[in-house]
Design an enzyme around this catalytic site. Sequence first.
Site, PDB file in Angstrom:
ATOM      1  N   CYS A 114      22.306  27.863 -20.298  1.00 20.16           N
ATOM      2  CA  CYS A 114      23.455  28.291 -21.251  1.00 20.16           C
ATOM      3  C   CYS A 114      23.438  29.713 -21.674  1.00 20.16           C
ATOM      4  O   CYS A 114      24.723  30.182 -21.919  1.00 20.16           O
ATOM      5  CB  CYS A 114      23.206  27.492 -22.582  1.00 20.16           C
ATOM      6  SG  CYS A 114      23.330  25.849 -22.294  1.00 20.16           S
ATOM      7  N   HIS A 248      27.680  31.361 -27.685  1.00 19.58           N
ATOM      8  CA  HIS A 248      27.518  30.261 -26.919  1.00 19.58           C
ATOM      9  C   HIS A 248      27.822  29.119 -27.930  1.00 19.58           C
ATOM     10  O   HIS A 248      27.374  29.046 -29.061  1.00 19.58           O
ATOM     11  CB  HIS A 248      26.249  30.287 -26.357  1.00 19.58           C
ATOM     12  CG  HIS A 248      25.875  28.886 -25.580  1.00 19.58           C
ATOM     13  ND1 HIS A 248      26.726  28.320 -24.779  1.00 19.58           N
ATOM     14  CD2 HIS A 248      24.777  27.872 -25.925  1.00 19.58           C
ATOM     15  CE1 HIS A 248      26.278  27.206 -24.420  1.00 19.58           C
ATOM     16  NE2 HIS A 248      25.175  26.867 -25.006  1.00 19.58           N
ATOM     17  N   ASN A 278      29.655  21.640 -25.498  1.00 22.79           N
ATOM     18  CA  ASN A 278      29.009  22.892 -24.783  1.00 22.79           C
ATOM     19  C   ASN A 278      29.154  22.870 -23.323  1.00 22.79           C
ATOM     20  O   ASN A 278      28.574  21.790 -22.720  1.00 22.79           O
ATOM     21  CB  ASN A 278      27.279  22.451 -25.048  1.00 22.79           C
ATOM     22  CG  ASN A 278      26.441  23.493 -24.623  1.00 22.79           C
ATOM     23  OD1 ASN A 278      26.674  24.539 -23.849  1.00 22.79           O
ATOM     24  ND2 ASN A 278      25.268  23.331 -24.844  1.00 22.79           N
TER      25      ASN A 278
HETATM   26  N1  ACO Z   1      24.722   8.735 -32.040  1.00 24.04           N
HETATM   27  C1  ACO Z   1      24.180   8.348 -33.068  1.00 24.04           C
HETATM   28  N2  ACO Z   1      22.891   8.226 -33.351  1.00 24.04           N
HETATM   29  C2  ACO Z   1      22.053   9.312 -32.367  1.00 24.04           C
HETATM   30  C3  ACO Z   1      22.865  10.025 -31.276  1.00 24.04           C
HETATM   31  C4  ACO Z   1      24.277   9.838 -31.118  1.00 24.04           C
HETATM   32  N3  ACO Z   1      24.839  10.466 -30.272  1.00 24.04           N
HETATM   33  N4  ACO Z   1      21.577  10.641 -30.881  1.00 24.04           N
HETATM   34  C5  ACO Z   1      20.723  10.625 -31.541  1.00 24.04           C
HETATM   35  N5  ACO Z   1      20.826   9.447 -32.325  1.00 24.04           N
HETATM   36  C6  ACO Z   1      20.044   9.320 -33.340  1.00 24.04           C
HETATM   37  C7  ACO Z   1      18.471   9.287 -32.766  1.00 24.04           C
HETATM   38  O1  ACO Z   1      18.082   8.271 -31.848  1.00 24.04           O
HETATM   39  C8  ACO Z   1      17.635   9.332 -33.980  1.00 24.04           C
HETATM   40  O2  ACO Z   1      17.642   7.788 -34.292  1.00 24.04           O
HETATM   41  P1  ACO Z   1      16.276   7.376 -35.278  1.00 24.04           P
HETATM   42  O3  ACO Z   1      16.089   8.225 -36.268  1.00 24.04           O
HETATM   43  O4  ACO Z   1      16.656   5.732 -35.173  1.00 24.04           O
HETATM   44  O5  ACO Z   1      15.131   7.519 -34.101  1.00 24.04           O
HETATM   45  C9  ACO Z   1      18.419  10.038 -34.940  1.00 24.04           C
HETATM   46  O6  ACO Z   1      19.798   9.892 -34.443  1.00 24.04           O
HETATM   47  C10 ACO Z   1      18.371  11.356 -35.165  1.00 24.04           C
HETATM   48  O7  ACO Z   1      17.948  11.943 -33.801  1.00 24.04           O
HETATM   49  P2  ACO Z   1      17.582  13.607 -33.903  1.00 24.04           P
HETATM   50  O8  ACO Z   1      17.628  13.969 -32.391  1.00 24.04           O
HETATM   51  O9  ACO Z   1      16.446  13.743 -34.798  1.00 24.04           O
HETATM   52  O10 ACO Z   1      18.948  13.903 -34.619  1.00 24.04           O
HETATM   53  P3  ACO Z   1      19.103  15.581 -35.189  1.00 24.04           P
HETATM   54  O11 ACO Z   1      19.504  15.556 -36.437  1.00 24.04           O
HETATM   55  O12 ACO Z   1      18.049  16.582 -34.427  1.00 24.04           O
HETATM   56  O13 ACO Z   1      20.340  15.958 -34.184  1.00 24.04           O
HETATM   57  C11 ACO Z   1      21.071  17.356 -32.367  1.00 24.04           C
HETATM   58  C12 ACO Z   1      20.392  16.090 -32.682  1.00 24.04           C
HETATM   59  C13 ACO Z   1      22.595  17.283 -32.674  1.00 24.04           C
HETATM   60  C14 ACO Z   1      21.013  17.303 -30.685  1.00 24.04           C
HETATM   61  C15 ACO Z   1      20.420  18.370 -32.897  1.00 24.04           C
HETATM   62  O14 ACO Z   1      18.840  18.346 -32.472  1.00 24.04           O
HETATM   63  C16 ACO Z   1      20.902  19.552 -32.078  1.00 24.04           C
HETATM   64  O15 ACO Z   1      21.951  20.037 -32.154  1.00 24.04           O
HETATM   65  N6  ACO Z   1      19.978  20.490 -31.352  1.00 24.04           N
HETATM   66  C17 ACO Z   1      20.316  21.607 -30.775  1.00 24.04           C
HETATM   67  C18 ACO Z   1      20.124  21.074 -29.465  1.00 24.04           C
HETATM   68  C19 ACO Z   1      21.606  21.679 -28.521  1.00 24.04           C
HETATM   69  O16 ACO Z   1      22.682  22.170 -29.022  1.00 24.04           O
HETATM   70  N7  ACO Z   1      21.294  21.612 -27.494  1.00 24.04           N
HETATM   71  C20 ACO Z   1      22.249  22.238 -26.353  1.00 24.04           C
HETATM   72  C21 ACO Z   1      21.753  22.678 -25.104  1.00 24.04           C
HETATM   73  S1  ACO Z   1      20.873  24.057 -25.478  1.00 24.04           S
HETATM   74  C22 ACO Z   1      22.016  25.195 -26.063  1.00 24.04           C
HETATM   75  O17 ACO Z   1      22.872  25.215 -25.509  1.00 24.04           O
HETATM   76  C23 ACO Z   1      21.546  26.118 -27.211  1.00 24.04           C
END
Ligand code: ACO
Length: 321
Positions: A114, A248, A278
């Site tokens: 990214c 980004h 993204n």
């Molecule tokens: N829909 C519904 N529920 C979901 C989904 C979905 N799409 N995805 C995950 N869940 C569930 C999980 O299974 C989990 O359930 P559980 O509690 O029963 O186990 C719950 O939601 C929480 O999951 P987490 O992964 O802990 O959720 P979080 O609040 O951390 O959000 C997210 C996840 C949005 C990916 C966040 O961590 C984030 O934005 N991270 C940054 C990562 C990113 O942006 N990556 C892109 C590439 S890197 C870059 O470009 C910078």
Amino acid sequence: MAKRSRLVGFGGFLPERVVTNEELATRLATSDEWIRTRTGITQRHVAGPEDTATSMGTRAAQRALEYAGLSAQDIDVVLVATSTPDQAFPATAVRIQAALGMTHGFGFDIAAACSGFIFALATADSFIRSGQVRNALVIGSEVYSRIVDWEDRGTCVLFGDGAGAVVVSATDESDSHGILSTHLHSDGTTGDLLYVDGAVGQPEKSGHLKMSGRDVFRHAVAKLSSSVDEALNAEGLTYADVDWLVPHQANIRIIEGVAKKLSLPAERVVVTVDRHANTSAASIPLALDEAVRDGRIQKGELVLMEALGGGLTWGSVLVRL
Ligand code: ACO
């Protein structure tokens, strides 16, 4: 005379098909509400069978050349940031050179996930400052729809496809416009936080993107915040000097975290993640293209671009347009 790099052309391309959160919710255990509140994303563009990093990158490059009033014959180097090339080789950059009708100059790909566009723009800047190159095409082009696991709701909802490009031209260092500084970082010890499981050189792997979302989030906020300070300190500038943040586009919460640090109001931050999701290395040039063409970003304004991606890799480019 010493040279500086000026951004003179902007272009973007998005595939036609739009996939909304609601559509994803018909096939996955997810909802528009979950995706929107955690990421800001409402929809993404997804490549059709005919779209590739080469075809999309070529379209974005043609638009950037047109904006600059230059032709492919004027370009000395093509740099393509991509993690989703059509082939292991020839490089996407070389394929785009051919598609543009270029048999002169040179091109190569840059793999920094990214952060790829920031790495490619910094590379173009170095070529220009050294006097080796007069005009560079810098492209980010990605088809993450082909590397995400469409059954993994934790990752597939985050990404989209597209391409963006800029033309960078040499100007004299006395010109107040142009790239002021670039800063690049990578740390392979954090490689297992965000990666693709396998490639052509490694058999019997899934080839899917894997991510520890929370850890990536944590690293993104910390590393991008220090990147912002690094970029401004290097030029003796302060947060108040920044006119635009073009970050980004991974997640609205990460973007808002950095904007808050800079005390930049929301209307000074270019956001496309809501409509594009993204698009990895394509996200910054797509956002830049949109904001320059709709007249938000004006000539002479100070623009800070920053990104973090798999590697981990991260960095910034500070430019006066
Ligand atoms: N829909 C519904 N529920 C979901 C989904 C979905 N799409 N995805 C995950 N869940 C569930 C999980 O299974 C989990 O359930 P559980 O509690 O029963 O186990 C719950 O939601 C929480 O999951 P987490 O992964 O802990 O959720 P979080 O609040 O951390 O959000 C997210 C996840 C949005 C990916 C966040 O961590 C984030 O934005 N991270 C940054 C990562 C990113 O942006 N990556 C892109 C590439 S890197 C870059 O470009 C910078």
